[in-house]
Scaffold this active site. Structure first.
Site, PDB file in Angstrom:
ATOM      1  N   GLY A 272       0.816  -1.206   0.000  1.00 28.28           N
ATOM      2  CA  GLY A 272       0.000   0.000   0.000  1.00 28.28           C
ATOM      3  C   GLY A 272       0.846   1.250   0.000  1.00 28.28           C
ATOM      4  CG  ASN A 276      10.997   4.356   2.384  1.00 29.27           C
ATOM      5  OD1 ASN A 276      11.344   3.239   2.719  1.00 29.27           O
ATOM      6  ND2 ASN A 276      10.238   4.574   1.325  1.00 29.27           N
ATOM      7  CD  GLU A 309       2.661   3.687   5.096  1.00 33.40           C
ATOM      8  OE1 GLU A 309       3.809   3.494   5.545  1.00 33.40           O
ATOM      9  OE2 GLU A 309       1.811   2.789   5.004  1.00 33.40           O
TER      10      GLU A 309
END
Length: 886
Positions: A272, A276, A309
Site C-alpha cells: 500500500g 521511509n 505512514e
C-alpha cells in the site's frame, strides 16, 4: 565477480536470534543512476560489536554484480574474502574498518519490485526503491537487518534531462551540475535507521507543496510528487498529511524532526505504501484521489494510509523492530494509531464496523487455516509472507485491548514512556508491554500470550437472573482451538465490555459485585478458562450486550435471537446496534445454510428491528447502511466445518431477497428522501447519506428486477464516482440487460485513468455468476490489463479469488485452474504478488470433498512448478498438516 544465485530458503527461528557481530555507524552511498545500468559505490564504517569468538563480516547481497572491494582504502588479499549465495564474506583482522564496494545493478530487469526498480516505461518511467523487508540487499552489500541502525549520507548522480528530480531520505545537503548534462543531489539523515527504511526516487515528476509548523516550532516543507497527469489530484492527500501531523501532536505528543517530508506516488508497487524516513513512497491508489475520480471510500482510505505512514515516523522508524518477528510492534501499533486517527477525523462507528468486518473476513479465516500463525511468529521461511492480517489487524486489536484496560490517560502515559525510553533503538514486544506497564505501575506480562498464541479464542457464556436478589450472573468460558504447531492453548486475558438493557430497550444501571458505585457499562477482564461476573442492583431481568465495541478479537457465542432483536432495535451505541443486527442476520442465514426449519418469528423480529432503524431519523445513515448489509459469503463460511460455497451463496441470497422484499416500501421512501441534492458535499455526513442511498438502491434492485431502470438512471445522472460505481455494481452483479452497455460507457469515460479502471476490472471479477471464470480469462487479455502491474493483478485476480467464492469455487475447478495459472505466471516475475494470490488456496481442507480434492490438486501442481521462496512457502504451508476442527 557476480552474485546472481538466490540464497536457499532456510528457516529463521526467533529462539536463534543473536545480536549482530558487526554494526555500521555510517553508510555513504553514491549512485550513478540509469534505467538499465546503475552503479552503486558504498562506504560502510563498520565496527566489531560482539564479544567472544571473532566472526567475519558477512554483508548481505542479492542480484548484485561486485565490481570492486576495498578495506580502509586498500584492495584486500584474495584469500581474505569470498562470495557465496546471498553474501559477501570478509575476514577482518581489526575491530573498525571502512569497507568500500562498487556494484552494478539493472533496475529495468527488476520485476520483483524489491530494491531499486523502474516504474513505468524505459523512456519516461522513474526509478524508485522498496526495501522492506529485505530489499536493500538488492541495492548494495550491507548488514540488511532491522537491528543495525546507521546514519545515511546519499549522493545521487544522473542525466538531468532523463532524471530531473533526485530524492533520497533525510534532509537535502546540496545539489549542483556535473559535466555532460548531468547533475547531483546529496541527502543526510542524522537519525540512525535500519536499512529497510532506505529510499531514493529519480525521474520525471511534478509536485505540490505546503508548509507545517510543528508544536516544537519547526517549519517543515511538505512535498507530494506524482506524474504530471495525476499531480492535480493530490490535494486531498496533502490535507490528510497536515491533519496527521496535527493529530499525532495532539493525541500522542509526537512531532516530526526533519525539515522536509516527501511523499511520492507510483502505480507499480506491491504494497500500500512505505514509511521511509522523510521520503514516503505510496501506491498511487492510496494517494491520488479527488472528488471526480475517487469514491468516498477511496478518500477515507487515502486519509487512513497517509496517516498510517506518517505515524510510522515514531512507531516504526524512530523506535523500530529488533528483528522481523517483532513486525507487529510497528505494524499492529501503527494500524491502531491509524484507526484512531480516522475515527477522530471521519466516522468512528463506520471505521470500527469496517475493521471488525475485515477481522472476521480475513484474520479469523487465517487463524482457522493452515497459514495460522501468532501475531509474533516463532519461525518463518519467507518474511514477506508474514505481512498478514494477523500481524496487522489482530496486532492492532491487542493494542486496543491494552488501551481499554489502561484507559486513555494510562495508555498515553505508557506510550510517552515507550517513545522516550526507546527513541533511536530497535526493540521487542516485551519492551512495548513493559513500558505500558511501568508507566502505570502494573504488570502486563500476561498480555504477551496474545502475541505468542495463534488462533481465535471462543468465548462461551450463559446468564442467570435472580429476581429476589436483583442479581445477574454471567458464567464465562474461553477456549482456543488448536492451530498448526500449537495444539495446547492457554487462557488469555480478554477484556469484556458489557451493558444491560431491559426488554423495553432501556439501559439498566448495575454494580459489579465487590465494587462501589453503579454504572451503565462495565469492562471486566476474563483471564481464566472459566470465570463468573456478578452484577448487583439489576432492577429487572436484563438483555446483556456483550463484547461491546468488539472489545476483544474473539468469537462470541451468540445470544438468543430475541435478545439480539432488542439490541438491534434499541442499543444506544451505533457500533453495538450494528453488531447485534449483524449477529441476528447471521443466525437467520445459518439456519438456511444448515437446512433446518426456518423460524418465522426470528425472521420477523429481524425485519422489524431494521424497519425501526429505517424509521429512526437520529440513526447515523452510514450505520444504517451497514445494518442493511449482510455479512459476505467468506465471513459466513468462516465458522463452518465443511463449506459448500453454493449453499452459502444460496442462503445469503435468499435472506437478502427476503429483506429487500419485506422492506421495499421504506427502502423506496428513504431512497427518494436521499435525492442527489441531499447527498451533495464531501463531509462525513454527506458520505453517509450517499452510502445509505446506494445501499437502498442495491436492495430495491434485489426486490424487483424492474428497479434496474432506476439503477441505470442512477448511473447516468451520477455526479460522483461513488454513485456511478454503486449503480454499475447493481447492474453487473444483477446481470441486468443493459449491464454491458453501462460497462462500455464506464470504460470509455475512464479509459485514461488506471486507478478507476481497476474498479471496472474488480466489479466484473466479483460478479456472483458461474461464468465469471470465463469473463476473467477474457479480461486478462484486455489491452488495459497489465500483468506487470500489481494493482491490475489485485483488481482482477485477487478480487476474483478472495471476494467471489461462488465463481472461484466453481464445482468443476475452473476457478482454481485460472488462479493457479496466474500464480505460476507471476511467480517468475513478481513473487510477492503471486504469494498473496496463492493464499486463496490456504483453507482448502475446509471445503466439501469435491472442491477439496480439486484445490489440493492445484496446490500440488504449483508445489512442483513454482520457484520463488515467496510462493513455495505459501504452498508448502498450505499443504502441510491437517486443519483442526473449530
Amino acid at each position: 565477480m557476480s552474485n546472481r544465485e538466490s540464497p536457499a530458503s532456510t528457516e529463521v527461528r526467533l529462539e536463534d536470534y543473536r545480536p549482530p557481530a558487526w554494526r555500521i555507524d555510517d553508510i555513504e552511498l553514491v549512485f550513478d543512476l540509469d534505467v538499465r545500468e546503475t552503479f552503486v559505490h558504498a562506504r560502510l564504517h563498520v565496527h566489531r560489536a560482539a564479544q567472544g569468538p571473532r566472526k567475519p563480516l558477512r554483508l548481505d547481497g542479492e542480484e548484485l554484480e561486485l565490481l570492486g572491494l576495498r578495506i580502509d582504502g586498500d584492495e584486500p588479499a584474495a584469500t581474505s574474502w569470498h562470495l557465496e549465495a546471498g553474501a559477501l564474506v570478509i575476514e577482518l583482522d581489526r575491530d573498525t574498518a571502512v569497507v568500500e564496494t562498487r556494484s552494478r545493478i539493472d533496475p529495468s530487469a527488476n520485476t520483483a519490485l524489491q530494491g531499486l526498480y523502474l516504474s513505468g516505461s524505459v523512456e519516461r518511467g522513474f526509478l524508485l526503491t522498496q526495501c522492506e523487508a529485505e530489499g536493500f540487499r538488492r541495492i548494495t552489500w550491507s548488514l540488511d537487518r532491522p537491528d543495525v541502525l546507521s546514519r545515511y549520507r546519499v549522493e545521487l548522480r544522473a542525466e538531468r534531462d532523463r532524471f530531473p528530480v533526485l530524492l533520497a531520505g533525510g534532509d537535502a545537503e546540496g545539489a549542483g551540475a556535473l559535466p555532460g548534462g548531468r547533475h547531483w543531489a546529496r541527502f543526510f539523515d542524522p537519525q540512525p535507521r535500519p536499512s529497510y527504511l532506505f529510499a531514493l526516487v529519480a525521474g520525471h515528476l511534478e509536485s505540490i507543496e505546503d508548509r507545517y509548523l510543528t508544536s516544537e516550532g519547526r517549519a517543515v516543507r511538505l512535498v507530494i510528487w506524482a506524474e504530471a497527469d495525476v499531480i492535480a489530484r493530490c490535494a486531498h492527500a496533502m490535507a490528510a498529511l497536515k491533519a496527521a501531523f496535527a493529530w499525532d501532536e495532539r493525541r500522542f505528543g509526537r512531532c516530526y524532526r526533519l525539515g522536509v517530508f516527501h511523499v511520492v506516488a507510483t502505480h507499480d508497487f506491491t504494497m500500500g505504501a512505505m514509511e521511509n524516513t522523510g521520503l514516503n513512497i505510496f501506491n498511487a491508489k492510496y494517494l491520488v484521489a479527488d472528488t471526480e475520480t475517487a469514491t468516498d471510500d477511496d478518500l477515507r482510505h487515502v486519509l487512513a494510509v497517509v496517516g498510517h505512514e506518517y505515524f510510522h515516523n515514531w512507531s516504526g522508524n524512530r523506535v523500530t523492530c529488533r528483528d522481523w518477528f517483532q513486525l507487529s510492534l510497528k505494524e499492529g501499533l501503527t494500524v491502531y494509531r491509524e484507526q484512531e486517527f480516522e475515527s477522530d477525523v471521519a466516522s468512528r462507528t463506520l471505521r470500527r464496523i469496517e475493521d471488525v468486518r475485515m477481522l472476521w473476513r480475513v484474520q479469523f479465516a487465517e487463524d482457522a487455516g493452515p497459514l495460522a500463525h501468532p501475531v509474533r511468529p516463532s519461525r518463518y521461511r519467507e518474511i514477506n509472507n508474514f505481512y498478514t492480517a494477523t500481524v496487522y489487524e489482530k496486532g492492532a486489536e491487542i493494542v486496543r485491548m491494552l488501551e481499554r484496560v489502561l484507559g486513555e490517560a494510562g495508555f498515553r502515559r505508557g506510550m510517552d514512556l515507550y517513545f522516550d525510553r526507546h527513541d533511536g533503538a530497535a526493540v521487542t514486544v516485551e519492551d512495548f508491554v513493559a513500558a505500558l506497564g511501568d508507566a502505570n505501575g502494573r504488570d502486563l506480562s500476561a498480555w504477551l500470550a496474545w502475541y505468542r498464541q495463534a488462533g481465535t479464542p471462543v468465548l462461551d457464556w450463559s446468564g442467570h437472573y435472580d429476581a429476589v436478589a436483583r442479581r445477574y450472573t454471567l458464567a464465562l468460558r474461553q477456549h482456543t482451538p488448536p492451530t498448526p504447531g500449537q495444539a495446547a492453548k492457554q487462557a488469555l486475558p480478554i477484556p469484556l465490555a458489557l451493558a444491560l438493557f431491559g426488554r423495553d430497550g432501556r439501559v439498566l444501571s448495575s454494580r459489579i459485585h465487590g465494587c462501589d458505585g453503579s454504572a451503565h457499562a462495565h469492562v471486566v477482564v476474563v483471564d481464566a478458562a472459566e470465570a463468573c461476573v456478578t452484577l448487583e442492583d439489576v432492577e429487572t431481568e436484563p438483555v446483556p450486550s456483550l463484547l461491546r465495541g468488539f472489545s476483544a478479537p474473539v468469537r462470541l457465542a451468540p445470544a438468543h435471537w430475541r435478545d439480539l432483536a432488542v439490541l438491534a432495535a434499541h442499543e444506544d451505541d451505533g457500533f453495538n446496534r450494528w453488531f447485534s443486527a449483524d449477529a441476528l442476520a447471521r443466525r437467520i442465514i445459518d439456519v438456511r445454510i444448515a437446512g433446518t426449519v426456518v423460524d418465522a418469528a426470528m425472521d420477523a423480529a429481524w425485519i422489524d428491528a431494521l424497519r425501526q432503524a429505517l424509521a429512526d431519523d437520529l440513526l447515523d445513515p452510514a450505520t444504517l447502511a451497514e445494518m442493511l448489509t449482510l455479512a459476505d459469503e467468506v465471513t459466513l463460511a468462516e465458522a463452518l466445518i465443511e463449506v459448500d460455497p453454493q449453499r452459502v451463496h444460496a442462503a445469503r441470497d435468499a435472506v437478502e431477497v427476503m429483506l429487500s422484499t419485506a422492506l421495499q416500501a421504506p427502502l423506496a421512501l428513504r431512497y427518494s428522501l436521499l435525492a442527489p441534492a441531499a447527498t451533495e458535499g464531501m463531509g462525513a455526513a454527506a458520505q453517509g447519506r450517499r452510502r445509505l442511498r446506494n445501499r437502498c438502491l442495491g436492495l430495491l434492485c434485489r426486490a424487483d428486477a424492474r428497479q434496474y431502470a432506476l439503477a441505470r438512471a442512477h448511473h447516468d445522472h451520477a455526479v460522483t464516482l461513488t454513485d456511478r460505481l454503486a449503480a454499475l455494481t447493481c447492474l453487473v452483479h444483477g446481470a441486468a440487460e443493459d449491464a454491458a452497455d453501462v460497462l462500455a460507457d464506464f470504460r470509455a469515460r475512464h479509459v485514461d485513468d488506471a486507478l478507476v479502471l481497476d474498479k471496472w476490472f474488480a466489479v466484473q471479477a466479483t460478479a456472483p455468476h458461474a461464468d465469471t471464470v470465463e469473463r476473467v480469462e477474457v479480461l486478462a487479455s484486455d489491452a488495459l490489463f497489465r500483468w506487470d502491474n500489481p494493482n491490475k493483478v489485485y483488481a482482477l485476480f485477487a478480487s476474483f479469488a478472495l471476494r467471489n467464492p461462488l465463481a472461484f469455487h466453481r464445482y468443476d475447478g475452473a476457478g482454481y485452474r485460472l488462479v493457479g495459472a496466474a500464480v505460476e505466471r507471476l511467480d517468475a516475475t513478481t513473487p510477492q504478488v503471486a504469494a498473496r494470490l496463492a493464499a486463496a488456496f490456504g483453507p482448502w481442507r475446509r471445503f466439501e470433498a469435491g472442491r477439496r480434492s480439486l484445490m489440493c490438486a492445484e496446490l500440488e501442481r504449483l508445489a512442483a512448478r513454482v520457484r520463488s521462496r515467496d510462493v513455495a512457502d505459501i504452498v508448502a504451508r498450505s499443504l502441510a498438516g491437517p486443519l483442526q476442527a473449530l
